[in-house]
Design a protein around this motif. Structure first.
Motif, PDB file in Angstrom:
ATOM      1  N   ASN A 176      -4.582   1.046  -3.269  1.00 24.20           N
ATOM      2  CA  ASN A 176      -3.127   0.917  -3.226  1.00 24.20           C
ATOM      3  C   ASN A 176      -2.649   1.373  -1.858  1.00 24.20           C
ATOM      4  O   ASN A 176      -3.150   2.363  -1.321  1.00 24.20           O
ATOM      5  N   ILE A 177      -1.699   0.643  -1.289  1.00 20.38           N
ATOM      6  CA  ILE A 177      -1.184   0.980   0.035  1.00 20.38           C
ATOM      7  C   ILE A 177       0.340   0.982  -0.004  1.00 20.38           C
ATOM      8  O   ILE A 177       0.963   0.020  -0.460  1.00 20.38           O
ATOM      9  N   VAL A 178       0.926   2.056   0.494  1.00 21.01           N
ATOM     10  CA  VAL A 178       2.374   2.138   0.672  1.00 21.01           C
ATOM     11  C   VAL A 178       2.665   2.046   2.160  1.00 21.01           C
ATOM     12  O   VAL A 178       2.074   2.771   2.965  1.00 21.01           O
ATOM     13  N   ILE A 179       3.563   1.136   2.535  1.00 23.06           N
ATOM     14  CA  ILE A 179       3.969   1.001   3.934  1.00 23.06           C
ATOM     15  C   ILE A 179       5.431   1.411   4.030  1.00 23.06           C
ATOM     16  O   ILE A 179       6.314   0.728   3.513  1.00 23.06           O
ATOM     17  N   MET A 180       5.674   2.551   4.672  1.00 22.46           N
ATOM     18  CA  MET A 180       7.026   3.078   4.826  1.00 22.46           C
ATOM     19  C   MET A 180       7.730   2.428   6.025  1.00 22.46           C
ATOM     20  O   MET A 180       7.086   2.009   6.976  1.00 22.46           O
ATOM     21  N   LYS A 181       9.052   2.368   5.970  1.00 21.92           N
ATOM     22  CA  LYS A 181       9.849   1.822   7.069  1.00 21.92           C
ATOM     23  C   LYS A 181       9.266   0.489   7.537  1.00 21.92           C
ATOM     24  O   LYS A 181       8.954   0.288   8.714  1.00 21.92           O
ATOM     25  N   ALA A 182       9.158  -0.411   6.586  1.00 24.39           N
ATOM     26  CA  ALA A 182       8.524  -1.704   6.857  1.00 24.39           C
ATOM     27  C   ALA A 182       9.497  -2.754   7.372  1.00 24.39           C
ATOM     28  O   ALA A 182       9.140  -3.927   7.494  1.00 24.39           O
ATOM     29  N   TYR A 183      10.712  -2.346   7.686  1.00 21.63           N
ATOM     30  CA  TYR A 183      11.754  -3.315   8.041  1.00 21.63           C
ATOM     31  C   TYR A 183      11.456  -4.089   9.317  1.00 21.63           C
ATOM     32  O   TYR A 183      11.706  -5.297   9.400  1.00 21.63           O
ATOM     33  N   ARG A 184      10.900  -3.406  10.322  1.00 21.09           N
ATOM     34  CA  ARG A 184      10.755  -4.032  11.636  1.00 21.09           C
ATOM     35  C   ARG A 184       9.667  -5.106  11.648  1.00 21.09           C
ATOM     36  O   ARG A 184       9.811  -6.138  12.320  1.00 21.09           O
TER      37      ARG A 184
END
Length: 244
Positions: A176-184
């Motif tokens: 499982n992978i969480v990518i924070m602040k993925a907006y850019r």
């Protein structure tokens, strides 16, 4: 000669944005300090952490907004850190207990970590107490009713600023992978997960716990759209089909 008393610094996580997700300990601390510091926009003074915690800060407690520029210039950021850490250190040296509030958890991709490092580099001897907070990805998983990890699975949490090409390496060792602040780099992140040899589910959430919250288990459908600054992605390896 009596020894000068130095105040205690409390690093307080106020959760993802909903005041109801603040911990009892966070509320207790905010009611006991004499000054609250919050990182804010240098343009308009906006602070999501302060908006979240405001209702739990007594009127007699001083509130200080610390402006942090949105820039890639290491020199400008270093100047801002020194100036803001100096303001916190001054309050502590006056014997005042102070809280530095931060959205989410204070030790997870937070300005608080930089503040601690700068204070230590300045020789500040104040006692430090850190109060954990609910992270955005925990709140997002709850909103989606999606387990983050189960049984012997692993979880990786990474920054959306990192190279999306690194996702393939993480997928080889994480379930499982969480990518924070993925907006850019949202589209590149989604495409990197979609390109993995195994099938992965892909969820996205933005402004978690706020009235404007958006969450979906079909993040791929959002490609090509502008994403909010507070956007994260949760990728999960799909279990292999069971043989009959």
């Amino acid at each position: 000669m009596s020894q000068k008393t130095i105040g205690t610094l409390y690093g307080v996580g106020v959760g993802p944005g909903d005041p109801k997700l603040m911990t009892l300990r966070a509320v207790e601390v905010l009611r006991g300090v004499s000054v609250v510091f919050a990182a804010s926009s240098p343009k308009n003074g906006y602070s999501l952490a302060l908006n979240t915690a405001q209702g739990h800060i007594p009127p007699e407690v001083e509130v200080v907004r610390l402006p942090f520029p949105m820039t890639d210039s290491h020199e400008l950021l270093a100047q801002a850190w020194r100036a803001n850490a100096g303001a916190v250190a001054q309050a502590l040296e006056q014997g005042r207990d102070a809280a530095f509030i931060t959205i989410g958890d204070p030790l997870t991709y937070s300005t608080y970590g930089y503040l601690l490092r700068t204070l230590r580099d300045m020789g500040c001897q104040a006692s430090v107490v850190t109060v954990p907070g609910v992270t955005a990805y925990h709140a997002a998983a709850a909103s989606l009713n999606t387990p983050l990890v189960e049984s012997r699975q692993s979880l990786a949490v990474i920054s959306g600023v990192a190279d999306p090409a690194e996702i393939a390496n993480l997928a080889a060792i994480s379930d499982n992978i969480v990518i924070m602040k993925a907006y850019r780099q949202f589209d590149q992140i989604v495409e990197a997960v979609e390109a993995l040899p195994e099938k992965w589910s892909l969820a996205a959430a933005s402004q978690v716990s706020l009235a404007e919250e958006k969450a979906t288990t079909e993040a791929g459908a959002l490609k090509g759209q502008k994403q909010h600054y507070l956007t994260l992605v949760i990728a999960k390896r799909r279990p292999a089909p069971q043989a009959d």
